[in-house]
Design an enzyme around this catalytic site. Structure first.
Site, PDB file in Angstrom:
ATOM      1  N   GLN A  91      -9.862  -0.726 -15.902  1.00  0.00           N
ATOM      2  CA  GLN A  91     -10.394  -1.580 -14.828  1.00  0.00           C
ATOM      3  C   GLN A  91     -11.617  -0.929 -14.183  1.00  0.00           C
ATOM      4  OE1 GLN A  91      -7.760  -3.565 -11.796  1.00  0.00           O
ATOM      5  NE2 GLN A  91      -8.394  -1.879 -10.510  1.00  0.00           N
ATOM      6  N   LEU A  98       0.822  -1.215   0.000  1.00  0.00           N
ATOM      7  CA  LEU A  98       0.000   0.000   0.000  1.00  0.00           C
ATOM      8  C   LEU A  98       0.857   1.267   0.000  1.00  0.00           C
ATOM      9  CD1 LEU A  98      -2.748  -1.111   2.572  1.00  0.00           C
ATOM     10  CD2 LEU A  98      -2.736  -1.363   0.071  1.00  0.00           C
ATOM     11  N   HIS A 138      -3.430   4.299  -2.284  1.00  0.00           N
ATOM     12  CA  HIS A 138      -4.393   3.458  -1.549  1.00  0.00           C
ATOM     13  C   HIS A 138      -4.980   4.234  -0.355  1.00  0.00           C
ATOM     14  CE1 HIS A 138      -1.636   0.267  -3.355  1.00  0.00           C
ATOM     15  NE2 HIS A 138      -2.819  -0.084  -3.819  1.00  0.00           N
ATOM     16  N   SER A 148       2.468   0.352  -6.866  1.00  0.00           N
ATOM     17  CA  SER A 148       3.254  -0.644  -6.126  1.00  0.00           C
ATOM     18  C   SER A 148       4.436  -1.095  -6.964  1.00  0.00           C
ATOM     19  CB  SER A 148       2.369  -1.844  -5.768  1.00  0.00           C
ATOM     20  OG  SER A 148       1.229  -1.405  -5.056  1.00  0.00           O
TER      21      SER A 148
HETATM   22  P1  AMP Z   1      -3.597  -2.372  -6.667  1.00  0.00           P
HETATM   23  O1  AMP Z   1      -3.229  -2.632  -5.249  1.00  0.00           O
HETATM   24  O2  AMP Z   1      -2.478  -1.861  -7.508  1.00  0.00           O
HETATM   25  O3  AMP Z   1      -4.357  -3.501  -7.297  1.00  0.00           O
HETATM   26  O4  AMP Z   1      -4.618  -1.165  -6.629  1.00  0.00           O
HETATM   27  C1  AMP Z   1      -5.718  -1.173  -5.775  1.00  0.00           C
HETATM   28  C2  AMP Z   1      -6.533   0.043  -6.049  1.00  0.00           C
HETATM   29  O5  AMP Z   1      -5.739   1.198  -5.831  1.00  0.00           O
HETATM   30  C3  AMP Z   1      -7.040   0.119  -7.496  1.00  0.00           C
HETATM   31  O6  AMP Z   1      -8.364   0.615  -7.485  1.00  0.00           O
HETATM   32  C4  AMP Z   1      -6.084   1.096  -8.115  1.00  0.00           C
HETATM   33  O7  AMP Z   1      -6.623   1.780  -9.231  1.00  0.00           O
HETATM   34  C5  AMP Z   1      -5.843   2.047  -6.958  1.00  0.00           C
HETATM   35  N1  AMP Z   1      -4.601   2.794  -7.133  1.00  0.00           N
HETATM   36  C6  AMP Z   1      -3.375   2.312  -7.412  1.00  0.00           C
HETATM   37  N2  AMP Z   1      -2.491   3.317  -7.565  1.00  0.00           N
HETATM   38  C7  AMP Z   1      -3.188   4.471  -7.401  1.00  0.00           C
HETATM   39  C8  AMP Z   1      -2.841   5.859  -7.454  1.00  0.00           C
HETATM   40  N3  AMP Z   1      -1.615   6.270  -7.711  1.00  0.00           N
HETATM   41  N4  AMP Z   1      -3.819   6.757  -7.227  1.00  0.00           N
HETATM   42  C9  AMP Z   1      -5.098   6.366  -6.963  1.00  0.00           C
HETATM   43  N5  AMP Z   1      -5.477   5.074  -6.897  1.00  0.00           N
HETATM   44  C10 AMP Z   1      -4.542   4.139  -7.121  1.00  0.00           C
END
Ligand code: AMP
Length: 312
Positions: free
Chosen positions: A180, A60, A64, A213
């Site tokens: 997505q 995270l 997140h 990440s």
């Molecule tokens: P992930 O853990 O990468 O699968 O992402 C989980 C959620 O966090 C998804 O809805 C992503 O679109 C969102 N997310 C990831 N990076 C960002 C970011 N930089 N800004 C806003 N939301 C993000």
């Protein structure tokens, strides 16, 4: 290092963990950590009022955190899921090396006043049953789907399972993964899942790079290379603001990408806001995906195309 913590696949989940809370405690901070469908159902039953889900794959970061804060504004209780979903990774992708930092993740969830964190293993998510999956339709084969066949079926399947298990009133996703978001919104609507799907703008570094990440894979030099993605998007958005039409926007963005030879671009596309063909004017979306070394990164930005009558 968090003592004794293991993930479903027997991997050492702490190998990249910078510390944090004990993932084996059921009440890390004020957070209730649940690992099975039954534990989740019991925890869910104690939550009254509106429940908002934030699905994640862990590792995270501030992006997140922004989702969790948006979730608080939408309901009474926030539930976060942390699950590195194997069905959305293709052969040869980074499933094994995907960063896993459960202790630090739980510390962030506690800090953001999350009520329940669901950390299932693969057996809990996929272990029993006939292997029923959600199909993403035509949009699932374009853009990211063209480069990562089956990716969106994996994403939609795990999100549908999470919606069924958590039974949230709303769920929050990042515009960072724009395709997505569009597909999950469509799934909730078309399958009548009854979950209010919300998106929040991408959280960025000071230089404009989208937080991800996967940025952890990059060294200092590669971070500079990666910043070309957001620079290209901004160049496109600026061109649009100055009156460029669709091809002009793409040319402005492409120029920035071309100036970075270490970037291997998968696609640069301008679409409508629902990823439909580019409109002549009005709101549009500029999307890019590229590889820096072995790390694949995506980003996107809203752009507004001015009507031709305004002169360009
Ligand atoms: P992930 O853990 O990468 O699968 O992402 C989980 C959620 O966090 C998804 O809805 C992503 O679109 C969102 N997310 C990831 N990076 C960002 C970011 N930089 N800004 C806003 N939301 C993000």
């Amino acid at each position: 290092m968090v003592p004794g913590a293991q993930d479903s696949g027997g991997l050492d989940v702490n190998r990249q963990d910078s510390g944090g809370l004990d993932v084996n405690r059921q009440d890390a901070g004020a957070v209730r950590v649940v690992r099975t469908r039954a534990e989740l159902a019991a925890a869910r039953a104690t939550l009254t009022g509106r429940v908002v889900l934030v699905p994640t794959m862990g590792a995270l970061h501030d992006g997140h955190r922004a989702l969790m804060r948006a979730a608080h504004a939408l309901g009474d209780h926030v539930v976060v899921s942390i699950f590195v979903n194997p069905t959305q990774f293709g052969p040869g992708e980074d499933l094994e090396r995907y960063p896993r930092t459960p202790g630090a993740d739980l510390a962030i969830c506690a800090d953001e006043d999350v009520k329940v964190v669901f950390m299932p293993d693969t057996e809990q998510m996929y272990g029993s049953g006939l292997g029923v999956r959600v199909e993403a339709g035509e949009l699932g084969d374009r853009l990211e789907g063209a480069v990562r066949p089956g990716h969106f079926s994996g994403v939609l399947t795990v999100v549908a399972k999470l919606f069924g298990m958590v039974r949230p009133d709303a769920a929050v996703f990042g515009e960072k993964d724009y395709q997505q978001l569009v597909l999950i919104r469509a799934m909730s609507r078309e399958l009548a899942l009854g979950v209010d799907v919300r998106g929040i703008p991408t959280v960025r570094e000071a230089d404009g790079t989208a937080l991800s990440s996967r940025n952890r894979y990059l060294d200092q030099h590669q971070r500079g290379v990666a910043s070309a993605l957001s620079r290209a998007l901004r160049a496109g958005a600026c061109a649009a603001a100055s009156g460029a039409n669709g091809p002009g926007v793409l040319r402005a963005a492409q120029q920035v990408l071309d100036a970075e030879p270490e970037l291997s671009v998968d696609y640069l596309e301008l679409t409508g806001p629902a990823l439909q063909p580019t409109p002549a004017s009005g709101p549009a979306r500029l999307l890019v995906a590229a590889r820096v070394g072995s790390t694949r990164l995506i980003d996107n930005l809203p752009v507004t195309l001015r009507p031709a009558s305004e002169g360009r």
